[in-house]
Design a protein around this motif. Structure first.
Motif, PDB file in Angstrom:
ATOM      1  N   ARG A  69      20.806  18.413  36.340  1.00 22.80           N
ATOM      2  CA  ARG A  69      21.100  18.308  37.811  1.00 22.80           C
ATOM      3  C   ARG A  69      22.372  17.659  38.208  1.00 22.80           C
ATOM      4  O   ARG A  69      23.298  18.073  38.932  1.00 22.80           O
ATOM      5  CB  ARG A  69      19.865  17.472  38.404  1.00 22.80           C
ATOM      6  N   SER A  99      19.703  13.690  41.023  1.00 22.27           N
ATOM      7  CA  SER A  99      20.215  13.177  39.738  1.00 22.27           C
ATOM      8  C   SER A  99      19.842  11.863  39.540  1.00 22.27           C
ATOM      9  O   SER A  99      20.818  11.077  38.870  1.00 22.27           O
ATOM     10  CB  SER A  99      21.871  13.279  40.015  1.00 22.27           C
ATOM     11  N   ASP A 151      11.270  21.773  38.419  1.00 20.57           N
ATOM     12  CA  ASP A 151      12.421  21.010  37.622  1.00 20.57           C
ATOM     13  C   ASP A 151      11.855  19.640  37.650  1.00 20.57           C
ATOM     14  O   ASP A 151      11.570  18.866  38.703  1.00 20.57           O
ATOM     15  CB  ASP A 151      13.532  21.314  38.458  1.00 20.57           C
ATOM     16  N   THR A 176      19.914  21.792  44.560  1.00 21.60           N
ATOM     17  CA  THR A 176      19.730  22.648  43.490  1.00 21.60           C
ATOM     18  C   THR A 176      20.782  23.652  43.374  1.00 21.60           C
ATOM     19  O   THR A 176      20.718  24.722  42.541  1.00 21.60           O
ATOM     20  CB  THR A 176      18.301  23.290  43.571  1.00 21.60           C
ATOM     21  N   ASP A 214      13.079  16.967  40.036  1.00 19.08           N
ATOM     22  CA  ASP A 214      12.634  16.880  41.300  1.00 19.08           C
ATOM     23  C   ASP A 214      11.409  16.095  41.498  1.00 19.08           C
ATOM     24  O   ASP A 214      10.766  16.151  42.646  1.00 19.08           O
ATOM     25  CB  ASP A 214      12.266  18.259  41.983  1.00 19.08           C
TER      26      ASP A 214
END
Lengths: 492, 105, 480
Positions: free
Chosen positions: A33, A167, A3, A487, A6
């Motif tokens: 996120r 985030s 993702d 997550t 991340d």
């Protein structure tokens, strides 16, 4: 594929330049996120959808025209809500600034904008940065991504939670007594407080002017370097800004610690530190020794008094710094027959209990007849602390300790006992008193699955050395665990 | 650090009403009492600094020694008045408005 | 009992820098409200002050002009008190480590000169301005107040005198002298009516001949030299009356009410005086080395007191020396005139007399009038040489002020040059003598008083141009 939310800053910067994804893609990933985590974590007070979208589009078009503004170009950034942003609500988590739209950007914010960063939102904090848990927010607490029943630390808890949860790729906070390093430790990320004067305070809403310093919260040491490169450096608008050239922070990142002298401060290790935390720290120290560093046990006797001196100096400065919130020019106003009554009711209603407590403390410590015994003496003790650090740096290149005596504690655990909350900062306060740089690096989890932070301190402008040791700690710890609530689906 | 809880404490007695007035905080009697107790606990610990001998020690106001940070005497752009006054809780035309001022400083 | 007043004066002077003390907003009187404001001078959250280097030099110049020593290191502090026109609710000011310490100012009252000690000169920032609405603008009766922050952050310098002043008149002279010095340095426009120079006085009385100070009262709100003197005279009388009646003087702040001609006690609260000073952490110390101090010192022009001393040495009477030294333009014209050959006291008399009167009538400052040193030297020279009568010289001067040319040109054009040519005068004199036989007879019998009458007749007949001295000589010749 990972993702995008991340990614590290360094990884995302490479991907953006390689055209693997755009800043708009990155921003979308972070929005996704945040949508998953925010209800649970409350890291943000506000998210600037439009501004962030514009900035991401701008960053992408700059990339297309081969304009490279630096490593934060196109990267979603979280800003602690005590950093002044033009036209973007800036509250310090206080009712007294609800709805306040500053007419200017602070220097660090301007440098982020000029560097093409995407300002994603403003993060939660203990009101006016006073606290160690982000529970002292007028807008509700933030929670720890590793365990939402626990605090993320503070006062930069919102930025720490956001970076840990994905985030934001990088967050900025302010550190007056540990407010970057302690939440970084509790959230399993890297948090650093630069040398006093390295990052301009212009546009940072002051808590304690001689202690405050802006710094980054990141996932890696290298990201910390990248973030500091953007915001650091001389600013003529801050008279306490360091006027020289900034050091080359990257110089030693890969050099290891062979031949370095690592000082273990006896006053900050052992007694009063949670055994699991101390065990993790000790293991890390052993690792540094194995990597070729020599370990020096040393004592800084006066830092036993650092916490006491801090709780005189910081409230004294804050009592003056917060005098401007009076209902005249901006922010909250309560009615009053006279101007004095208006100011007094506005301030009593607008400030939360911890802020009021510290204003009262500071007002008392400065008042006639008490000044010399309290504030004056605290300043002299500060001199002794600085001298102790200078002596210690004769024997060691860097000093190490736990960042926080404990891992993340339960919400509500310490709110009733101010002193127990203040003790959260016992390991971090000394560096604020001395003005020296310090960094917290995550080194592992305790039995409850909560991150432990390891603190590396260095002399003034010793950031290159500090980063060098921190990078080694990071390599050895191999800390790759992800916050469980980063997550997973929203728990309600 | 555990001795923060064990050390000899110096009792501190705060005239909290006077302090609150100086700080322009309108607090109720209950609040004043609570704050007084909390502040006294913190100050008793903070007062430990008095135990450290500091004869001949100069206080530190700035962690990084620097002097003569000056600005050139040059006029720079001011803020837009409307943007400034838009934040005012109460205004009258181009002025900030406040309730009557009782005593003059 | 006879009481001796003990007076110390604190004077605030706004410096005429381009920008404010701690930010780049313009300094200036009369800008529309709340336009010269920025995050710093509005005390917005996050803003930080940076010291205006020129303001430091201005304050240093004043300190040096007042014979102060300049501190190697001085420090700004925060003076904490709440007031709605003070944006941060603390004033950045110098407290225990001011820029300038321990000087003096020589002050002249009448023909006496006294040395008044200067305790300190320090830098600070001004506040904004409050307009009190309702009930004639009086603060106590206002319904609300309006605030303009344009003045907030304007550089202020505070000069604190020692309690060396002994009369209201001397207090006035002290402030006038200080104002003259500030104007000469060009660091402030020092306009009392606009508040760019303001003063408070601490007044106490003690029995004459004793040392200990009495209880002091702070008197505020005087906005002219005259009101300063009146306020202090009133306050001295008030305290004397109290002491005479066996009452004690209350330590307090009193407001001068210009219209009522009295001082009024102000309500004040005990804690209002707990300013909780501490070193301003947002600013760093000011360090002045000898080289910097000397550079500022060398640029200081001659000050009124120094000029006055020099003029006295040049032979001027104290009044003229005082008047001319107080004004840069007068000093310059005076010195030019003397350099051009004018006799110092004569030139000074012209300057302080007729020139001052003429300029006042035409509302022209000396600097922009056509009168210069050369003109004045020429004019007084013509009088001394007998080419102009005293009254004709006044006409000539008016012509010069009106721009008609230099004195010789004006005298010619206006036909005012004295006739001292004997051949030209003799026919006129003979005619007058022939027409006044009775007076001539008296003169012959030794009654000298009538000669004045005869000279006057000749002057009239000549249209005022005859040189009276020459006329007198001829008449005496004829009659004897």
């Amino acid at each position: 594929m990972t993702d995008l939310a991340d990614l590290t800053v360094t990884g995302a910067a490479a991907g953006l330049r390689a055209g693997e994804f755009s800043s708009v893609d990155l921003l979308e990933a972070v929005h996704r996120r945040a949508a998953m985590t925010e209800a649970n974590l409350h890291a943000y007070l506000s998210i600037d959808r439009d501004g962030a979208a514009r900035a991401a589009v701008g960053a992408d078009s700059a990339f297309k025209s081969n304009t490279d503004l630096g490593l934060l170009q196109g990267i979603p950034v979280a800003l602690k809500d005590n950093m002044v942003t033009r036209g973007l609500e800036t509250t310090c988590s206080s009712k007294i600034l609800a709805g306040y739209l500053p007419p200017y950007d602070g220097t660090a914010v301007s440098r982020l904008r000029e560097g093409g960063a995407v300002i994603f939102g403003k993060t939660n904090l203990d009101e006016f940065a006073m606290g160690s848990s982000t529970e002292n927010s007028a807008y509700g607490p933030s929670r720890n991504p590793w365990d939402p029943e626990r605090v993320p630390g503070g006062s930069s808890g919102g930025s720490a939670a956001a970076v840990a949860a994905g985030s934001a790729l990088v967050g900025f906070g302010s550190d007056t007594g540990g407010s970057i390093r302690q939440p970084a430790a509790l959230c399993g990320i890297v948090g650093m407080k630069p040398t006093y004067g390295l990052v301009s305070r212009y546009g940072l809403i002051a808590f304690a002017s001689s202690l405050d310093q802006i710094g980054p919260l990141t996932r890696t040491v290298e990201d910390s370097v990248a973030a500091l490169e953007v915001v650091g450096g001389y600013d003529p608008a801050d008279s306490t800004s360091y006027p020289g050239d900034v050091p080359d922070y990257r110089a030693g990142l890969e050099s290891g610690v062979a031949g370095l002298r690592v000082g273990v401060v006896s006053e900050l290790n052992g007694e009063g530190i949670d055994p699991e935390v101390q065990a993790g720290v000790d293991q890390c120290i052993a690792g540094l020794e194995q990597a070729g560093a020599s370990i020096v046990e040393l004592s800084l006797p006066s830092i036993e008094y650092a916490l006491s001196a801090y709780y005189l100096i910081a409230p004294a400065e804050c009592s003056a710094n917060l005098a401007r919130f009076d209902g005249v020019r901006y922010g909250l106003r309560r009615r009053g027959e006279t101007v004095e009554e208006m100011m007094s009711t506005t301030r009593a209603d607008g400030f939360g209990p911890e802020v009021i407590r510290r204003i009262l403390l500071g007002t008392y410590a400065l008042s006639a007849g008490y000044y010399d015994a309290f504030y004056g003496q605290a300043q002299r003790v500060r001199t002794l602390i600085i001298q102790d650090f200078q002596a210690a740096y004769e024997q060691a290149d860097v000093l190490v300790s736990p960042t926080s005596p404990t891992t993340a504690f339960q919400l509500g655990d310490r709110t009733q006992d101010p002193l127990s909350m203040y003790l959260s900062d016992v390991c971090t306060i000394p560096s604020n008193m001395s003005g020296d740089p310090a960094i917290s690096v995550p080194i592992g989890l305790d039995g409850a699955g909560l991150p432990i932070g390891f603190q590396v301190m260095a002399p003034a402008l010793g950031e290159p050395l500090m980063f060098r040791v921190a990078a080694e700690v990071e390599r050895q710890a191999g800390f790759e665990a992800r916050a469980t609530h980063a997550t997973s689906e929203v728990v309600t | 650090m555990a001795y923060y809880y064990h050390c000899r404490l110096m009792p501190v007695d705060i005239d909290i009403g006077k302090v609150a007035r100086l700080a322009r905080l309108a607090l109720s009697e209950d609040e004043l009492n609570r704050y007084r107790q909390q502040c006294e606990v913190v100050l008793e610990h903070a007062a430990r600094v008095q135990a450290l001998p500091t004869d001949g020690v100069t206080g530190t106001s700035h962690p990084l020694p620097r002097t003569n940070a000056f600005r050139d005497d040059i006029v720079t752009e001011c803020l837009d008045r409307e943007e400034v006054l838009a934040q005012a809780p109460e205004r009258d035309g181009d002025y900030f408005l406040v309730p009557r001022i009782l005593d003059e400083q | 009992m006879t009481y001796e007043p003990v007076i110390g004066i604190e004077t605030h002077v706004e410096l005429t820098t381009e920008s404010k003390m701690f930010c780049g907003c313009a300094v200036g009187f009369g800008a529309p409200p709340n336009t010269n404001v920025c995050p710093v001078c509005l005390g917005l959250p996050g803003a930080l002050p940076v010291v205006n280097g020129r303001a430091v030099e201005f304050a240093m110049a004043i300190g040096l002009a007042l014979n102060c020593s300049i501190a190697h290191q001085s420090v700004f502090s925060r003076k904490n008190y709440f007031y709605p026109d003070m944006p941060k609710n603390y004033q950045i000011s110098q407290y225990d480590e001011p820029l300038c310490i321990g000087g003096y100012l020589d002050v002249q009252t009448g023909s006496e000169t006294r040395r008044i000690g200067i305790t300190r000169v320090h830098m600070e920032e001004d506040t904004g301005k409050s307009i009190h609405v309702g009930e004639g603008g009086r603060i106590s009766a206002a319904s609300h107040s309006l605030i303009d922050f344009n003045r907030a952050g304007v550089p202020l310098m505070e000069v604190v005198s020692e309690p060396d002043i002994r009369s209201a008149e001397e207090a006035r002279a002290f402030v006038a002298e200080l104002r003259g010095a500030v104007l000469r340095l060009g660091v402030s426009d020092a306009k009392l009516e606009e508040g760019s120079m303001r003063f408070d006085a601490n007044v106490s009385l003690r029995p004459k001949g004793t040392e200990p100070f009495g209880t002091k009262v702070e008197v505020k709100n005087m906005n002219s030299l005259r009101s300063l003197q009146r306020a202090l005279e009133h306050e001295i009388d008030r305290q004397a009356a109290l002491l005479e009646a066996g009452d004690s003087v209350l330590q307090e702040t009193r407001h001068w009410d210009e219209a009522a001609g009295t001082t009024l006690g102000m309500r004040s609260k005990e804690e209002a005086f707990d300013y909780r000073y501490f070193p301003e952490p947002d600013l760093v110390p000011v360090e002045v080395d000898d080289a910097w101090r000397d550079r500022v010192g060398e640029a200081i022009p001659e000050l009124p007191a120094q000029a006055r001393a020099r003029y006295l040495e040049m032979g001027l009477d104290p009044t003229a020396a005082g008047l001319i030294s107080r004004d840069v333009a007068f000093g310059a014209v005076f010195e030019d005139a003397v350099a051009a050959g004018g006799v110092s006291q004569t030139v000074a008399n012209w300057l302080t007399g007729e020139v001052t009167a003429l300029l006042r009538r035409s509302e022209t400052p000396l600097a922009s009038s056509p009168i210069d040193g050369a003109a004045l030297a020429e004019l007084s020279g013509m009088v001394d040489a007998g080419r102009l009568s005293a009254s004709a010289a006044k006409d000539v001067l008016a012509g010069v002020v009106a721009g008609e040319g230099n004195p010789a040109e004006v005298a010619r054009a206006r036909d005012l040059v004295q006739v001292s040519d004997i051949a030209a005068l003799e026919p006129i004199i003979d005619e007058v003598l022939a027409g006044n036989e009775e007076a001539v007879g008296k003169l012959r019998r030794g009654d000298d008083k009538v000669i004045g009458f005869l000279i006057g007749q000749v002057m009239r007949a000549s249209g005022g141009k005859a040189d009276p001295a020459v006329v007198r000589g001829i008449i005496k010749d004829r009659v004897s």
